[in-house]
Design an enzyme around this catalytic site. Structure first.
Site, PDB file in Angstrom:
ATOM      1  N   THR A  61      48.860 -36.726  -8.715  1.00  0.00           N
ATOM      2  CA  THR A  61      49.370 -35.376  -8.958  1.00  0.00           C
ATOM      3  C   THR A  61      48.862 -34.821 -10.289  1.00  0.00           C
ATOM      4  OG1 THR A  61      51.372 -36.258  -9.967  1.00  0.00           O
ATOM      5  CG2 THR A  61      51.471 -35.760  -7.637  1.00  0.00           C
TER       6      THR A  61
ATOM      7  N   GLU B 122      57.558 -38.865  -2.865  1.00  0.00           N
ATOM      8  CA  GLU B 122      57.081 -39.364  -1.567  1.00  0.00           C
ATOM      9  C   GLU B 122      57.250 -38.311  -0.473  1.00  0.00           C
ATOM     10  OE1 GLU B 122      55.531 -42.113  -0.838  1.00  0.00           O
ATOM     11  OE2 GLU B 122      55.725 -43.124  -2.764  1.00  0.00           O
TER      12      GLU B 122
ATOM     13  N   GLY C 137      53.117 -42.308 -13.270  1.00  0.00           N
ATOM     14  CA  GLY C 137      53.860 -43.386 -13.904  1.00  0.00           C
ATOM     15  C   GLY C 137      52.927 -44.424 -14.504  1.00  0.00           C
TER      16      GLY C 137
END
Lengths: 700, 700
Positions: free
Chosen positions: B150, B440, B189
């Protein structure tokens, strides 16, 4: 020194250009609409004036606050509170100015309870002598007060609190005592580290002629609790802050236990209730007055709720206009669309935009009603509307705070991934405002007061008597309740209002049958009683909205260019409220199953009409960037540059470089394994009980 | 050294005694029910074994973590992650053991992306040569990887990402470049401070014969991003952590920009897609496989969602049994009642207890279906059930994560004031799990996949063809859709299942008419498409629950003593789901307006029957106190002593004494005004951009 990111700009189209276009395609006059909405007490002028004074002072920078440990948030918040007090003196602020400053800073201050609840108790519960003793020191902030009512074991049920105040008619003093651990005062704001005085709510125990003690229920006492020099607790008191919590990081919600703590006879606040020096109880004169000020607090809660929701919708509408994502499935060659153009996003946001207006007009109506009722009482002792007003305010407090708390989380989720970011501005909004359904009367509990009132009115209506406005609505319903109304909710707005009112009458009658006729237990009916209160509140919201935007029953008048849009917002609010729970509209005969078919299509049409005005509808709430503190919701729309700046230039975590290799305990590169281990263990374990108690314990 | 609080105990009755009584009045065998629910992969034995190893190690103490600044939370989390890896080696943990340890620690680790997404990409997207190069170093944690998909400007729509990977067929390498600021990788992350390698998702650009570049869409590349010694970003890369956010305090969600960063030809992960060394694109072989693993991820999300909700309901049920508040209005002389005895509290909590079981049986069914489907594919290449499975998993992911996120906030609010306390255990539960409706696949988006599938099936059914199980349901509905079904939802459980299925058929047909017959645009139908997906998911939840507790279609079998209670939970889940939105049940003819009358009374009766089993129903989820980290939800019920200990002995804010006097800038007593001012200003302003960039910027 910069890096190559300095040369980069966000992809086209840029946020500022998008917002300019959004604003140009609506003919609403935002300034006029803002003055219509925020006409009270010179709000807009005040906001501008106070903002200039505080927004660039170092203490009031919000840049780093989400990075701080909770103890540091308290340090900062106390420093800000003290500075605000100094500014208030310097600029000669009145209490509205001070309130505006606190609102703009946007966190709950450790002085908050002093300025509100402590001052209110002294002003409204102290007799003349007490007032003269306490008010000057309170007003000058020479002393800082808090309000000790709730306990570890008792919150909502004040009658159940365990702290006792036992009067000794020989020594002429009260002994405040905590018989158990659950008697610990708990959650009380400003108590944990700040206040040196407190209102203490305790069960008043007086001896009868035989020296046997009898309880007269909870009463308020005022007392010093900390030393004025050292700020340590006085002997016989244990105090502290209760620890981390949801939001309110800068507030020291505290706990307090007493061991035979003596306070003088004059500590019992005695404007209404008194105890003579020999220990005789004197009844309060007129308890109804208490209702009145509770109603006022609840009207303010509605006004705050609408402004909180306005903050959330401002962020959501602006960002979701700027954010473009996905191409239209049926037009795959066109550019990505604004997220707010998708009906699946509109259905979450636009009804909440409508709700801010609904809450507003009811907040206005409740404020006006409060002042009128107060005038009636003062002029001719007329208490007749008090019960209605109290019932309405209880249910509305429940309904409106739930709309806002749920609504602001709906907004946050609609923001997608960036809604989780501190840069969204949603974190303090959600954590510091989520308490409103719980505090000042849990929404599920105070709603019973509304239902009890409606049951009483229905009982009166069934017996044919009519003494309050609600009664005639009920009597009319009872005459005609077998017939199906077949309201035309899609074309006649007054029919919408009628359908909401019929639903109240229907549910009131159902509950009248269950409770009064069939004698069901109150507890068994609680679910439906709560439902009735919410349904009644929704009827009030719908009616006040209707009166304001269709009947013009509001001062100042609704701004002309906005009227058709506000009328559509009324329809959207009403129809989505119906859609969210159709059951009782069907059972009360106001709606048919066939009519349900048109609900979603009508709602979608309304949203299409409202969409071009969305940005201006939130602009009108005039929330300054400093208060929003949101890269996503900025007034100028420069979302992505702001997000970049916050991450790349203002995040303290980026100063250090870390060692990700699991084979060494080293964490910060260069510190070495042993230093790291000691440091991290301390982070994990925190302070130990004995360390802490040596510092803070009360001397026995 | 103690103080007088050491002698105090909570008021009677004590929590442990209350819980013992609660447990004695239900005949459910908790151990057997626990083994029925948690039979997979030796869950209970594993939990016990791993818990013993970690719970008393200093790094894993949760005592202080809510007091820490966000940067310190990362320090602690990295230290814990490294220690977990060392423990894994020491105790020879398999990946299930490691997963259990992470779950018990209860925070998202900066290694989380390495162990899940980075490893998965290497395992499933690398060709043999790449696998041999990367897997050993990944598996040994010699390198730490993250997953860069992303971007600042693109989340859900992966096709829209802006980072490019341009192939140069002369130098045989790719140039990774960020053309804009919105192209910055964002939210990834482990990227912010930890990882030295990354999967980089970028638009693959290949030159045609004339040297003109064409995009082949997003592809995965693997590359080193930081120096292995200094852990500083490589030249041509800017990296950092994006800053504070909702939850995930220990995770370094990061950003990353590229300036003409070169990576070799072999960096493109090439198991399915390839680019020849001269720059020719080779199509992926079988994209359906991707669906399969997405389905698996979503089945796990459902299982996690049910366990998250079980945590929330465990806290709520235990505390609300112990908490006593108010006397019964009709029996004012009796003692205060357990809060969970009030129907107005039951209606919020017990349907959620039922929902944990509903989610469980569907999670079980989806897992089984996944393994069966996978076996079918591997055995005989049978892909026929894949579309159905994928559609079901998308809708269920949306529906279940919303049930859990909303449900855990409902639990928190039902706790009253103490629900805001860090001692409730609700803070990490809410902040670290609220993301599930978004990540998700945003719930409002992936639900479209479910609706698209159902539209396709309905189109097939209308044309009389039947190739999938759903088709026969639709064909049966089409035969008979004019008649009113009049299901007996109050007495026949199979009628409940039918009513839920009819609702799916009805809505599918409505949308078939709008989309296929009347050619409405997809976008205009999004609200109803989402509704259809949720409705379909609810039908699946209800059917799987029914099959498990009435038909015994589950292995291992439902525990005998629990069967009647689970059957009541099925009824409660189904009827409250109907009650929450009756509209389409009425429109589809499954329910009449008259039947609505009995809904609330039936629900109230069911709750009375379930109430005595509430504590055991949550006990069965076997959530250890270490994971719950909740004074309110403790297994032994000793709520108030635990709350007191946390506040009075473990709160670091209580170590210091403060100066509340506004006339001085001093904050901590004794530090003096000048020291305080400097210190607080630093807290407020944090670090400055230039300081930070000197440390962390990439060398140009």
């Amino acid at each position: 020194m910069g890096d190559f990111s300095d040369e980069l700009r966000p992809a086209e189209p840029q946020g500022p250009g998008i917002l300019a276009k959004e604003r140009s395609r609506s003919n609403i006059n935002v300034d006029k609409l803002a003055r219509h909405l925020l006409h009270r007490d010179g709000f807009l002028e005040r906001q501008e004036r106070i903002l200039k004074i505080i927004e660039n002072r170092p203490y009031f920078s919000k840049r780093n606050q989400l990075n701080l440990a909770r103890p540091d948030r308290y340090h900062l918040s106390l420093a800000r509170s003290k500075e605000l007090r100094r500014l208030a003196l310097e600029h000669n602020w009145d209490s509205e100015d001070y309130g505006m400053a606190s609102r703009l800073v946007g966190e709950v201050s450790p002085y908050a309870i002093h300025t509100v609840m402590f001052m209110t108790s002294i002003r409204e519960q102290a007799d003349e002598e007490q007032y003269n003793e306490w008010w000057p020191r309170t007003q000058s902030w020479e002393i800082i007060g808090c309000y000790g009512q709730t306990e570890l074991g008792h919150g909502s049920n004040v009658r159940g609190i365990e702290t006792i105040a036992k009067y000794n008619s020989e020594t002429k003093d009260f002994t405040i005592h905590s018989p158990t651990l659950t008697a610990a005062k708990w959650w009380n704001g400003s108590l944990g580290r700040t206040a040196n005085h407190a209102i203490i709510v305790a069960q008043l125990l007086l001896p009868d002629r035989n020296g046997r003690y009898k309880s007269y229920g909870p009463h308020q006492f005022v007392a010093q609790i900390r030393d004025m020099k050292t700020n340590k607790p006085l002997e016989g008191i244990v105090i502290g802050d209760i620890g981390a919590k949801v939001g309110y990081a800068g507030m020291d919600n505290g706990y307090m236990l007493f061991k035979n703590f003596k306070i003088p006879h004059k500590a019992l606040l005695s404007k209404y209730t008194r105890v003579t020096i020999d220990g005789t109880y004197i009844q309060p004169a007129n308890p109804a007055i208490v209702y009145g000020s509770m109603t006022f607090v609840r009207a303010s809660i509605i006004m705050n709720a609408r402004m909180t929701l306005a903050r959330a919708t401002t962020i959501a509408v602006r960002y979701l206009s700027i954010r473009h994502q996905f191409v239209d499935r049926d037009e795959p060659d066109k550019p990505e669309r604004a997220v707010l153009d998708y009906p699946s996003v509109q259905i979450r946001i636009l009804p909440l935009v409508a709700a801010t207006y609904a809450l507003h007009y009811t907040g206005e109506a409740m404020s006006s009603l409060y002042w009128e009722t107060r005038a009636d009482i003062e002029k001719n002792g007329d208490l007749s509307r008090l019960a209605e007003l109290h019932a309405a305010s209880s249910g509305l407090k429940a309904a409106c705070t739930i709309i806002t708390a749920d609504g602001s989380e709906i907004c946050r989720r609609a923001l997608g991934g960036h809604g989780f970011s501190g840069a969204s501005g949603m974190i303090p909004l959600n954590t510091d405002n989520l308490d409103s359904p719980t505090v000042e009367g849990d929404s599920w509990m105070i709603s019973q007061q509304t239902a009890a009132y409606l049951l009483k009115r229905m009982t009166s209506a069934v017996s044919g008597k009519s003494s309050e406005p609600m009664d005639s609505q009920f009597i009319a319903y009872l005459k005609d309740r077998s017939s199906v109304a077949n309201y035309d909710i899609y074309d006649k707005e007054e029919d919408i209002v009628r359908a909401f009112k019929d639903r109240v009458s229907y549910l009131s009658y159902k509950l009248y049958e269950r409770r009064i006729v069939q004698k069901h237990s109150w507890t068994d009916l609680m679910v439906e009683l709560h439902r009735l209160a919410i349904v009644h509140s929704e009827a009030i919201l719908v009616e006040n909205f209707y009166e304001a935007v269709f009947k013009g029953n509001i001062t100042p008048a609704v701004e002309g260019t906005a009227i058709p849009v506000l009328q559509d917002l009324f329809r959207l609010f009403s129809l989505t409220t119906i859609d969210s729970r159709t059951t009782e509209f069907l059972l009360s005969g106001g709606l048919s199953v066939q009519q349900l078919q048109a609900l979603t299509p009508t709602i979608l049409e309304l949203m299409k009409k409202i969409r071009p005005h969305a940005v201006k509808l939130v602009d009108a709430w005039s929330i300054p960037d400093y208060l929003l503190d949101s890269a996503l919701g900025r007034q100028d729309g420069d979302v992505y540059n702001a997000m970049w700046r916050r991450a790349h230039l203002e995040n303290p975590l980026n100063i250090q470089t870390f060692n990700p290799d699991f084979r060494t305990e080293e964490i910060v590169i260069g510190e070495g394994a042993e230093n790291a281990r000691k440091r991290v263990e301390k982070l994990a374990l925190g302070v130990y009980g004995h360390e802490q108690r040596d510092c803070e314990r009360s001397k026995l």
